[in-house]
Enzyme design. Structure first.
Site, PDB file in Angstrom:
ATOM      1  N   GLY A 148      18.121 -28.313 -25.510  1.00  0.00           N
ATOM      2  CA  GLY A 148      17.363 -27.607 -26.533  1.00  0.00           C
ATOM      3  C   GLY A 148      17.045 -26.206 -26.047  1.00  0.00           C
ATOM      4  O   GLY A 148      16.972 -25.958 -24.839  1.00  0.00           O
ATOM      5  N   GLN A 179      12.368 -18.518 -26.152  1.00  0.00           N
ATOM      6  CA  GLN A 179      12.954 -18.568 -24.816  1.00  0.00           C
ATOM      7  C   GLN A 179      14.033 -17.510 -24.608  1.00  0.00           C
ATOM      8  O   GLN A 179      14.437 -17.256 -23.481  1.00  0.00           O
ATOM      9  CB  GLN A 179      13.535 -19.954 -24.528  1.00  0.00           C
ATOM     10  CG  GLN A 179      12.478 -21.023 -24.365  1.00  0.00           C
ATOM     11  CD  GLN A 179      13.125 -22.351 -24.073  1.00  0.00           C
ATOM     12  OE1 GLN A 179      13.582 -23.046 -24.978  1.00  0.00           O
ATOM     13  NE2 GLN A 179      13.187 -22.702 -22.792  1.00  0.00           N
ATOM     14  N   CYS A 192      12.786 -27.732 -18.224  1.00  0.00           N
ATOM     15  CA  CYS A 192      12.754 -26.656 -19.213  1.00  0.00           C
ATOM     16  C   CYS A 192      13.503 -25.467 -18.629  1.00  0.00           C
ATOM     17  O   CYS A 192      13.282 -25.112 -17.469  1.00  0.00           O
ATOM     18  CB  CYS A 192      11.304 -26.284 -19.527  1.00  0.00           C
ATOM     19  SG  CYS A 192      11.148 -24.950 -20.723  1.00  0.00           S
ATOM     20  N   LEU A 193      14.362 -24.862 -19.429  1.00  0.00           N
ATOM     21  CA  LEU A 193      15.131 -23.716 -18.945  1.00  0.00           C
ATOM     22  C   LEU A 193      14.230 -22.546 -18.549  1.00  0.00           C
ATOM     23  O   LEU A 193      14.626 -21.710 -17.744  1.00  0.00           O
ATOM     24  CB  LEU A 193      16.145 -23.266 -20.002  1.00  0.00           C
ATOM     25  CG  LEU A 193      17.239 -24.284 -20.349  1.00  0.00           C
ATOM     26  CD1 LEU A 193      18.148 -23.750 -21.441  1.00  0.00           C
ATOM     27  CD2 LEU A 193      18.045 -24.665 -19.119  1.00  0.00           C
ATOM     28  N   HIS A 233       9.309 -31.062 -27.650  1.00  0.00           N
ATOM     29  CA  HIS A 233       9.332 -30.061 -26.576  1.00  0.00           C
ATOM     30  C   HIS A 233       9.645 -28.675 -27.153  1.00  0.00           C
ATOM     31  O   HIS A 233       8.937 -27.700 -26.881  1.00  0.00           O
ATOM     32  CB  HIS A 233      10.373 -30.468 -25.529  1.00  0.00           C
ATOM     33  CG  HIS A 233      10.548 -29.482 -24.414  1.00  0.00           C
ATOM     34  ND1 HIS A 233      10.195 -29.764 -23.124  1.00  0.00           N
ATOM     35  CD2 HIS A 233      11.050 -28.216 -24.392  1.00  0.00           C
ATOM     36  CE1 HIS A 233      10.462 -28.710 -22.356  1.00  0.00           C
ATOM     37  NE2 HIS A 233      10.987 -27.759 -23.111  1.00  0.00           N
ATOM     38  N   GLU A 234      10.701 -28.598 -27.962  1.00  0.00           N
ATOM     39  CA  GLU A 234      11.100 -27.307 -28.535  1.00  0.00           C
ATOM     40  C   GLU A 234      10.058 -26.810 -29.537  1.00  0.00           C
ATOM     41  O   GLU A 234       9.771 -25.615 -29.606  1.00  0.00           O
ATOM     42  CB  GLU A 234      12.492 -27.401 -29.170  1.00  0.00           C
ATOM     43  CG  GLU A 234      13.601 -27.792 -28.213  1.00  0.00           C
ATOM     44  CD  GLU A 234      13.672 -26.957 -26.945  1.00  0.00           C
ATOM     45  OE1 GLU A 234      13.324 -25.758 -26.980  1.00  0.00           O
ATOM     46  OE2 GLU A 234      14.074 -27.497 -25.897  1.00  0.00           O
ATOM     47  N   HIS A 249       7.316 -24.894 -27.931  1.00  0.00           N
ATOM     48  CA  HIS A 249       7.657 -23.495 -27.618  1.00  0.00           C
ATOM     49  C   HIS A 249       7.302 -22.552 -28.770  1.00  0.00           C
ATOM     50  O   HIS A 249       6.908 -21.412 -28.539  1.00  0.00           O
ATOM     51  CB  HIS A 249       9.148 -23.343 -27.305  1.00  0.00           C
ATOM     52  CG  HIS A 249       9.507 -23.663 -25.899  1.00  0.00           C
ATOM     53  ND1 HIS A 249       9.047 -22.941 -24.827  1.00  0.00           N
ATOM     54  CD2 HIS A 249      10.303 -24.636 -25.382  1.00  0.00           C
ATOM     55  CE1 HIS A 249       9.536 -23.455 -23.709  1.00  0.00           C
ATOM     56  NE2 HIS A 249      10.298 -24.484 -24.015  1.00  0.00           N
TER      57      HIS A 249
END
Length: 164
Positions: A44, A49, A87-88, A129-130, A133
């Site tokens: 994701g 991000q 997480c990226l 999660h996304e 953000h």
């Protein structure tokens, strides 16, 4: 491909604004985000991000990439489960997070059409999660203070890299 913003970048803490134009530029942005997500082996990637403060993300939990625009969580099950998440925006950090096991969601696709679905297990976790953000909520906000303290040095190093 986009550069992924890491912890310490202010865009990650902002509440993103709704998408109002469903045009070719949005489609190109989404295609680039999907390419970026795959390049970094993510499942994701949210617009903030990559420095875009708008309410959309892309995800692929094994059924191909999906663009999720202006999402809402309509219902979240009271049953939760704890699982490890990465997480990226937090390179090489993995933490256990408690999330609802099932969610009923509504969002728009790239054509602006509304989609409603129920997600369970891993897809529900990735969506939540996304979605976080888009509200400026990060994985470190969902862990116990003691665990955050243990990660303090690594978080400071990541934040330092965000400043260049």
């Amino acid at each position: 491909m986009y550069r992924v913003r890491v912890f310490g970048d202010p865009v990650l803490r902002k509440r993103a604004k709704p998408v109002t134009k469903f045009d070719e530029a949005l489609k190109r942005t989404i295609e680039r985000m999907i390419e970026t997500m795959y390049h970094y082996d993510g499942v994701g990637l949210a617009a903030p991000q990559v420095g875009i403060s708008q309410r959309f993300f892309v995800m692929d939990v094994g059924n191909g990439p999906v663009a999720v625009i202006n999402p809402e969580i309509l219902e979240a099950s009271p049953e939760t489960e704890i699982a490890e998440e990465g997480c990226l925006s937090f390179p090489e950090i993995f933490v256990e997070i408690e999330r609802s096991k099932r969610v009923k969601v509504r969002y728009q696709n790239v054509r602006g059409e509304f989609v409603e679905e129920e997600l369970e297990g891993y897809p529900a976790r990735v969506f939540q999660h996304e979605f976080d953000h888009l509200n400026g909520v990060l994985i470190i906000d969902r862990i116990k203070p003691a665990k955050r303290l243990l990660l303090r040095k690594r978080l400071m190093d990541i934040a330092k890299s965000a400043r260049g």
